[in-house]
Enzyme design. Structure first.
Site, short mmCIF file in Angstrom:
data_model
loop_
_atom_site.label_atom_id
_atom_site.label_comp_id
_atom_site.label_asym_id
_atom_site.label_seq_id
_atom_site.Cartn_x
_atom_site.Cartn_y
_atom_site.Cartn_z
N GLN B 131 -39.11 42.51 21.50
CA GLN B 131 -39.34 43.91 21.17
C GLN B 131 -39.53 44.08 19.66
OE1 GLN B 131 -35.81 46.40 21.00
NE2 GLN B 131 -36.79 47.96 22.24
N GLY B 132 -40.69 44.56 19.24
CA GLY B 132 -40.94 44.79 17.82
C GLY B 132 -40.77 46.24 17.44
N TYR B 133 -39.58 46.60 17.06
CA TYR B 133 -39.28 48.00 16.73
C TYR B 133 -38.90 48.16 15.26
CZ TYR B 133 -39.39 50.32 21.32
OH TYR B 133 -39.78 50.90 22.49
N SER B 134 -37.66 47.76 14.92
CA SER B 134 -37.13 48.02 13.57
C SER B 134 -37.94 47.30 12.51
CB SER B 134 -35.69 47.53 13.47
OG SER B 134 -34.86 48.24 14.33
N SER B 166 -35.22 40.63 18.60
CA SER B 166 -34.37 39.72 19.37
C SER B 166 -35.20 38.57 19.94
CB SER B 166 -33.71 40.45 20.54
OG SER B 166 -33.00 41.56 20.07
N GLU B 249 -32.79 50.51 26.87
CA GLU B 249 -32.06 49.58 26.03
C GLU B 249 -30.61 50.06 25.88
OE1 GLU B 249 -33.50 49.12 22.04
OE2 GLU B 249 -32.23 47.37 21.68
N GLU B 377 -23.83 56.92 14.93
CA GLU B 377 -24.07 58.18 14.21
C GLU B 377 -25.34 58.86 14.71
OE1 GLU B 377 -23.12 55.30 12.89
OE2 GLU B 377 -21.09 55.87 12.27
#
Lengths: 379, 393
Positions: B131-134, B166, B249, B377
């Protein structure tokens, strides 16, 4: 079993919400309190509750009740908690009738349960003797004298003592404080010679009293079950009572929370509503999470009563401990987030704090039940 | 015999005949579960065989439609299959981000061609996804991501950097959030594309964590190529897809909160002793354990209630919004208590005596649970705004 209310229970919830919101609100509680009402509830409103069948919700049909079970009663108690509704629902329906159903003989059940369900009689439990809730510490005596028993006791936190027609009195016929063996239960009429009651003025403005039995002589037919063997049935009674009160505390906590959210959406400081501040938002969201857990554990415990779950004690202590914790948090945050007006008598939020603390104490507080939860868990 | 009983009977017989003995041994952690891929990590020789046998019946992903390689089973049948697998202690044959994350997103947003191309290899464990997110500058503020996708007619050229990807070093393909447009608000102009990691423009560099393991990578794209047919949904629809996928997720991560196993209280009594009444000797630790167990019980009941509400047709209630926050905080508490109960034995980092540092490494890893997939948060912000309707500052 699925963890949702069934149709019958949802209908009960709706009708209870509607009725209590018009007939037994926080404003009505204030009225009773300001007038110094001796009973602590409005008999006309109670009569209407009885007519709707509420006094017999959990009483088996065979004894004149509706046989809807404790999940149904819990749904009504939750709504009563929302409105701080004053009535004998807790003392006589949740606790008194349950005590008779669990502890009583066949003829006691036949005589009293239908009368409770019909609102003709009220019965309440006289158990606690010291400042702390600790049922095994009962030291009151029941001395056998021929076919009679002579009871000597001073009982505190007796709910609706003033209006009770009879008391389920727990005393020792043998053994010492701390023993499970030797506890006996007696069904004692309020007019028994040597029994006196005094009204206590508690912080939540609800009726509660001290009952003194000064050598009260009762015949053997007042004995519930057999002498010295009350513990198992008493424990089940107390488990059910704790779960019912947890349901009431759920309603109280939800209402305190919703009122507080309404307030912080309106109240402005620094040119904006205070509900826009992250410092309050995160606390509100955390409290919301705790309330969702509270809903689940209460429903699970109520269903466990109706399903005769063998783990009832564990779930009862879990529900009461969790709701003590959550009611404390919800009522404390309620005051803090209301700020200065939360400290005024004029605002209702303080009444939720007051009732919360009494409900926390009744039938065992957070520390009592968390300790018991751990003990049952084997540590 | 009812249909479901017949299904149970047949399932039982089939599992009995086809589940290899070695696949009936308990896993020690989720790292033990077979993840497939072009370069599979095989701990036990029978893992690929077990996966293949189950995949033939569509049972690696039993609830997906048959035409995409799933089992086409009803909710009730899936439950029976799980029960029958549990009965003999059968391991799940395959688990992957393809199953838990990309699959649900493709089923909802993908084209028919995309589903037919990508879902069956997921079911068969042939392709492992990441998964390419952050990105380094887009963590909690994910929508400010900057990885660029330039339109080249039939394909995009991808340039930029992802982080916390990951298993990027082990994955075959990536589902990736990229910026196809810079003109609108930050939420607009994000697109969701799929591309092969096995190409010259892609580099994955593992990040060593405080726990000593390296499940995450920094991933660099230098003119990496993504075919346009692998754009999922429309250009600019990426944020909607990303949010949907994040809910899956978060569900996966929040399930850590219900991790049962042996009662912590009983373990503590065994290690530290009890008083005459059987209470753990240290009353203060005992209270923390009891509160943890109580919250775990109430949290599990909440997962159960929300599941039952959905089944009863009441829809997914607001309670589900707390799962990620509460589940991960519970898991962190559990790990803190593991250290307190374990004492010296829990602090060992390596060696047989310390079980290769299992306890302390799990403790260290748990700190990331309330950061990854949306920090606690951010979760509280979501509850405050979406559920409680509290206004923006």
């Amino acid at each position: 079993m699925t963890l949702v209310l069934n149709e019958e229970q949802l209908m009960l919830q709706e009708s209870a919400a509607g009725f209590l919101a018009s007939k037994a609100t926080v404003a009505h509680l204030r009225g009773l309190c300001d007038s110094g009402d001796e009973l602590g509830f409005d008999p006309a409103v109670w009569r209407e509750m009885v007519d709707m069948g509420w006094a017999g919700i959990a009483v088996p049909e065979a004894y004149g009740g509706l046989g809807y079970g404790y999940t149904g009663l819990g749904v009504v108690l939750e709504q009563a908690g929302r409105h701080l509704s004053a009535s004998p629902l807790e003392a006589s329906v949740l606790i008194g009738a349950t005590a008779i159903n669990c502890l009583g003989t066949e003829s006691q059940k036949a005589d009293w349960l239908a009368a409770i369900a019909a609102g003709e009689k009220q019965v309440t439990l006289a158990l606690q003797e010291t400042g702390a809730f600790d049922p095994l510490a009962v030291a009151s005596t029941a001395v056998q004298d021929g076919d009679d028993f002579v009871l000597t006791a001073e009982k505190r936190m007796v709910l609706d003592a003033q209006s009770a027609d009879a008391f389920v009195v727990i005393a020792r016929s043998s053994g010492a404080a701390g023993d499970t063996d030797g506890l006996s239960a007696f069904l004692v009429p309020a007019d028994a010679a040597g029994l006196s009651r005094a009204r206590c003025d508690m912080v939540d403005s609800r009726q509660c009293g001290v009952v003194t039995l000064d050598g009260v002589r009762v015949s053997a037919d007042a004995l519930m079950g057999s002498a010295g063997d009350a513990w198992a049935a008493l424990e089940r009674t107390l488990d059910i009572a704790a779960i019912g009160l947890a349901a009431e505390m759920l309603g109280l906590s939800l209402e305190a929370f919703e009122r507080t959210m309404a307030y912080i959406r309106e109240r402005k400081q620094f040119g904006q509503v205070i509900g826009s501040f992250q410092g309050l938002q995160h606390r509100a969201a955390h409290l919301f999470a705790e309330l969702e857990l509270a809903r689940s554990i209460v429903l699970k415990a109520l269903q466990a009563v109706d399903a005769n779950d063998e783990n009832l004690s564990r779930l009862a202590s879990a529900a009461k401990a969790k709701l003590c914790e959550v009611a404390r948090l919800a009522s404390n945050e309620g005051i803090q987030m209301h700020g200065g007006v939360g400290m005024t008598d004029e605002y209702d939020i303080g009444l939720f704090l007051k009732r919360a603390r009494v409900l926390e104490h009744l039938m065992g507080d957070y520390y009592y039940h968390l300790d018991r939860f751990a003990r049952i868990g084997g540590y | 015999m009812t249909e479901i009983d017949t299904f149970r009977q047949e399932t039982r017989e089939w599992l009995e005949a086809n589940c290899p003995e070695s696949m009936r041994q308990p896993v020690s952690g989720f790292e033990d579960i077979y993840t497939g891929g072009r370069r599979p990590e095989i701990d036990i020789p029978e893992q690929p065989l077990w996966c293949e046998r189950m995949a033939e019946r569509g049972w690696t992903v039993p609830h997906w439609p048959k035409e995409y390689g799933g089992g086409g089973l009803s909710g009730e049948e899936v439950k029976v299959l799980r029960e029958e697998m549990d009965r003999i202690g059968a391991r799940r044959p395959l688990d992957s981000f393809g199953i838990s994350m990309l699959g649900p997103a493709l089923l909802k947003f993908g084209s028919e061609e995309q589903k037919l191309e990508h879902l069956p290899p997921i079911c068969r464990g042939e392709i492992r996804w990441c998964q390419g997110y952050s990105e380094p500058s887009a963590g909690s503020d994910l929508a400010s991501l900057a990885t660029r996708a330039d339109d080249q007619g039939d394909h995009y050229l991808i340039n930029g950097q992802k982080v916390w990807t990951s298993y990027a070093d082990k994955a075959d393909w990536i589902f990736c959030l990229v910026r196809t447009d810079n003109t609108g608000s930050k939420h607009e102009g994000i697109s969701f594309v799929l591309f092969d990691m096995d190409q010259p423009g892609v580099t994955a560099k593992p990040i060593r964590l405080i726990s000593g393991s390296s499940p995450f990578c920094e991933t660099f794209f230098d003119d990496a190529r993504a075919d346009k047919r692998n754009l999922v949904g429309e250009e600019g629809q990426g944020w909607t897809i990303a949010k949907y996928l994040l809910t899956h997720e978060r569900e996966m991560i929040s399930a850590f909160g219900t991790a049962g196993g042996k009662s912590l209280g009983k373990t503590a009594v065994e290690l530290m002793g009890a008083d005459a009444e059987g209470r753990l000797r240290n009353g203060i630790l005992r209270q923390d354990i009891a509160q943890y167990q109580l919250d775990t019980l109430a949290f599990s009941a909440t997962m159960e209630r929300v599941g039952d509400e959905v089944k009863a047709g009441q829809g997914l209630g607001p309670a589900s919004s707390i799962f990620k926050y509460y589940g991960t905080e519970l898991n962190k508490r559990r790990n803190e208590l593991n250290l307190a109960v374990g004492g010296e034995a829990a602090l060992g980092w390596s060696g047989e005596r310390y079980n290769d540092g299992n306890v302390v490494r799990s403790f260290l890893r748990s700190k990331g649970n309330s950061i990854e997939g949306g920090t606690s948060e951010v979760q509280l912000n979501i509850v405050a705004k979406r559920v409680l309707g509290l206004p923006d500052a």
